[in-house]
Design a protein around this motif. Structure first.
Motif, PDB file in Angstrom:
ATOM      1  N   LEU A 276       0.815  -1.199   0.000  1.00  0.00           N
ATOM      2  CA  LEU A 276       0.000   0.000   0.000  1.00  0.00           C
ATOM      3  C   LEU A 276       0.851   1.251   0.000  1.00  0.00           C
ATOM      4  O   LEU A 276       2.016   1.237   0.432  1.00  0.00           O
ATOM      5  N   VAL A 280      -1.461   4.581   3.929  1.00  0.00           N
ATOM      6  CA  VAL A 280      -2.714   3.889   3.622  1.00  0.00           C
ATOM      7  C   VAL A 280      -2.776   2.582   4.405  1.00  0.00           C
ATOM      8  O   VAL A 280      -1.807   1.820   4.448  1.00  0.00           O
ATOM      9  N   THR A 281      -3.906   2.322   5.044  1.00  0.00           N
ATOM     10  CA  THR A 281      -4.094   1.100   5.818  1.00  0.00           C
ATOM     11  C   THR A 281      -5.017   0.142   5.073  1.00  0.00           C
ATOM     12  O   THR A 281      -5.813   0.559   4.225  1.00  0.00           O
ATOM     13  N   GLY A 283      -7.679  -1.248   6.040  1.00  0.00           N
ATOM     14  CA  GLY A 283      -9.066  -0.884   6.264  1.00  0.00           C
ATOM     15  C   GLY A 283      -9.564   0.191   5.316  1.00  0.00           C
ATOM     16  O   GLY A 283     -10.750   0.211   4.949  1.00  0.00           O
ATOM     17  N   GLN A 284      -8.661   1.068   4.889  1.00  0.00           N
ATOM     18  CA  GLN A 284      -9.060   2.154   3.992  1.00  0.00           C
ATOM     19  C   GLN A 284      -9.360   1.660   2.577  1.00  0.00           C
ATOM     20  O   GLN A 284     -10.125   2.299   1.849  1.00  0.00           O
ATOM     21  N   VAL A 285      -8.758   0.555   2.177  1.00  0.00           N
ATOM     22  CA  VAL A 285      -8.971   0.047   0.810  1.00  0.00           C
ATOM     23  C   VAL A 285      -9.876  -1.180   0.782  1.00  0.00           C
ATOM     24  O   VAL A 285     -10.220  -1.657  -0.298  1.00  0.00           O
ATOM     25  N   GLN A 286     -10.264  -1.688   1.961  1.00  0.00           N
ATOM     26  CA  GLN A 286     -11.034  -2.939   2.028  1.00  0.00           C
ATOM     27  C   GLN A 286     -12.294  -2.897   1.164  1.00  0.00           C
ATOM     28  O   GLN A 286     -12.527  -3.779   0.326  1.00  0.00           O
ATOM     29  N   SER A 287     -13.110  -1.876   1.338  1.00  0.00           N
ATOM     30  CA  SER A 287     -14.386  -1.828   0.616  1.00  0.00           C
ATOM     31  C   SER A 287     -14.177  -1.670  -0.882  1.00  0.00           C
ATOM     32  O   SER A 287     -14.910  -2.266  -1.692  1.00  0.00           O
ATOM     33  N   ASP A 288     -13.166  -0.878  -1.277  1.00  0.00           N
ATOM     34  CA  ASP A 288     -12.894  -0.696  -2.710  1.00  0.00           C
ATOM     35  C   ASP A 288     -12.376  -1.983  -3.344  1.00  0.00           C
ATOM     36  O   ASP A 288     -12.726  -2.315  -4.487  1.00  0.00           O
ATOM     37  N   GLN A 325      -7.194   2.968  -5.692  1.00  0.00           N
ATOM     38  CA  GLN A 325      -6.292   4.023  -5.238  1.00  0.00           C
ATOM     39  C   GLN A 325      -5.679   3.649  -3.896  1.00  0.00           C
ATOM     40  O   GLN A 325      -6.376   3.252  -2.970  1.00  0.00           O
ATOM     41  N   GLY A 326      -4.361   3.755  -3.815  1.00  0.00           N
ATOM     42  CA  GLY A 326      -3.642   3.401  -2.599  1.00  0.00           C
ATOM     43  C   GLY A 326      -2.982   2.047  -2.662  1.00  0.00           C
ATOM     44  O   GLY A 326      -2.153   1.717  -1.813  1.00  0.00           O
TER      45      GLY A 326
END
Length: 359
Positions: A276, A280-281, A283-288, A325-326
């Protein structure tokens, strides 16, 4: 066809017909007289080109494609209304029967009770046509007053609502019908008859699957999910009623014992390692990440009927995760615990389960 008939070309051709003894320079009397006519002719040629494209099925659109397909008895599918399962309870949480025709609301959509399934369980029809009626789940608010009603829940999709058929879907069906004529219970005949039933998204036909005279047709729902038992039963009744199989009381020919079944769902659990961007963690990209994987699996489900079998490919999942993104790199992607593509059977479709992201 008429792309070369431009304003300049037409004007030049017109001016060549004028004798050289006449002043033909821009601004001259003859030039100014011919220029407006050349502009109108150029516009007419452009419209001729458009109209020419509207004649043929491969380039026609909207009303013109509808009319072209109708010449072969292929009518554009109109939007249909979703049928949903509704559960109703009194203040003791016991199932409660409600009046047929009573109305309920959720998320800006209204549903009407049309049929009783069992005690306290009813089929509800969305008053709004299209796929919007498939999306809401949860607590229903009564529009019609019902004695003793304490709670109402909107649950399963029984028959998915469909939007009006798109140009590309109609064009594809047109070519399928013209190029693969349906006749007397051949494979094309079963596909066309079953796909025309509301709520069906696609069909695979397995002839002589249990011996001569037997046919198995596996369907996927119009929302590209596993069909409900109610939809499977409805299709079975239309094609070949179970209690009178092979007697020709449905759309299947006499002597064909037809079994309708729904696709089987295979849950796809994904585990992957992502590199990442700084700060960026996971959790921040999990849903995407989940969204792009689900979009890929949906693409596979939409083409299920046209494929021999679906292969869920790790490379495809990796490529889509890299668009988030990320996310800078992807490695070690596993599907259901195995570092390999997931090969499904002919009658199976993938559905996203858990997504585990490691760093």
């Amino acid at each position: 066809m008429y792309e070369n008939q431009t304003y300049d070309t037409i004007l030049a051709r017109m001016l060549t017909r004028v004798p050289n003894t006449v002043d033909k320079r821009e601004g001259s009397l003859i030039f100014d007289a011919l220029a407006p006519a050349a502009a109108e002719l150029a516009q007419a040629y452009a419209e001729l080109d458009i109209n020419n494209n509207l004649i043929f099925a491969d380039t026609a659109s909207e009303e013109y494609l509808t009319r072209r397909a109708a010449e072969f008895g292929i009518n554009r599918k109109e939007a249909t209304k979703a049928r949903r399962r509704g559960e109703f309870f009194d203040n003791t949480n016991a199932p409660l029967n409600i009046p047929i025709g009573s109305r309920y609301s959720i998320g800006g959509l209204n549903y009407t009770a049309i049929e009783q399934i069992s005690t306290g369980v009813f089929a509800l029809e969305c008053e709004t046509s299209g796929t919007a009626g498939n999306r809401q789940f949860g607590t229903l608010l009564p529009i019609t007053y019902v004695n003793d009603l304490a709670r109402a829940e909107l649950t399963d999709v029984l028959v998915p609502g469909e939007d009006e058929e798109t140009d590309e879907a109609l064009r594809s069906r047109y070519y399928e019908t013209v190029n693969e004529p349906a006749f007397g219970g051949n494979i094309a005949d079963y596909k066309q008859k079953i796909n025309a039933i509301n709520g069906v998204g696609g069909t695979k036909v397995f002839p002589t699957w249990a011996g001569g005279g037997t046919v198995k047709c596996t369907i996927i729902a119009a929302d590209w999910e596993e069909p409900s038992p109610a939809l499977v039963e409805e299709v079975q009744t239309i094609i070949d009623p179970e209690e009178n199989q092979g007697e020709g009381l449905g759309q299947a020919p006499i002597g064909h014992a037809v079994t309708i079944s729904g696709v089987d769902v295979v849950t796809v659990n994904v585990e992957t390692t992502l590199t990442l961007a700084p700060g960026v963690t996971p959790g921040q990209v999990q849903s995407d990440v989940e969204a792009v994987i689900e979009a890929y699996l949906l693409e596979q489900r939409k083409t299920w009927a046209a494929q021999t079998q679906i292969i869920v490919r790790t490379a495809q999942i990796d490529a889509r995760m890299l668009t988030v993104q990320g996310v800078e790199d992807v490695s070690g992607t596993m599907l259901n615990g195995v570092d390999a593509n997931l090969v499904l059977d002919e009658e199976e479709i993938p559905s996203l389960g858990t997504v585990v992201i490691n760093e």
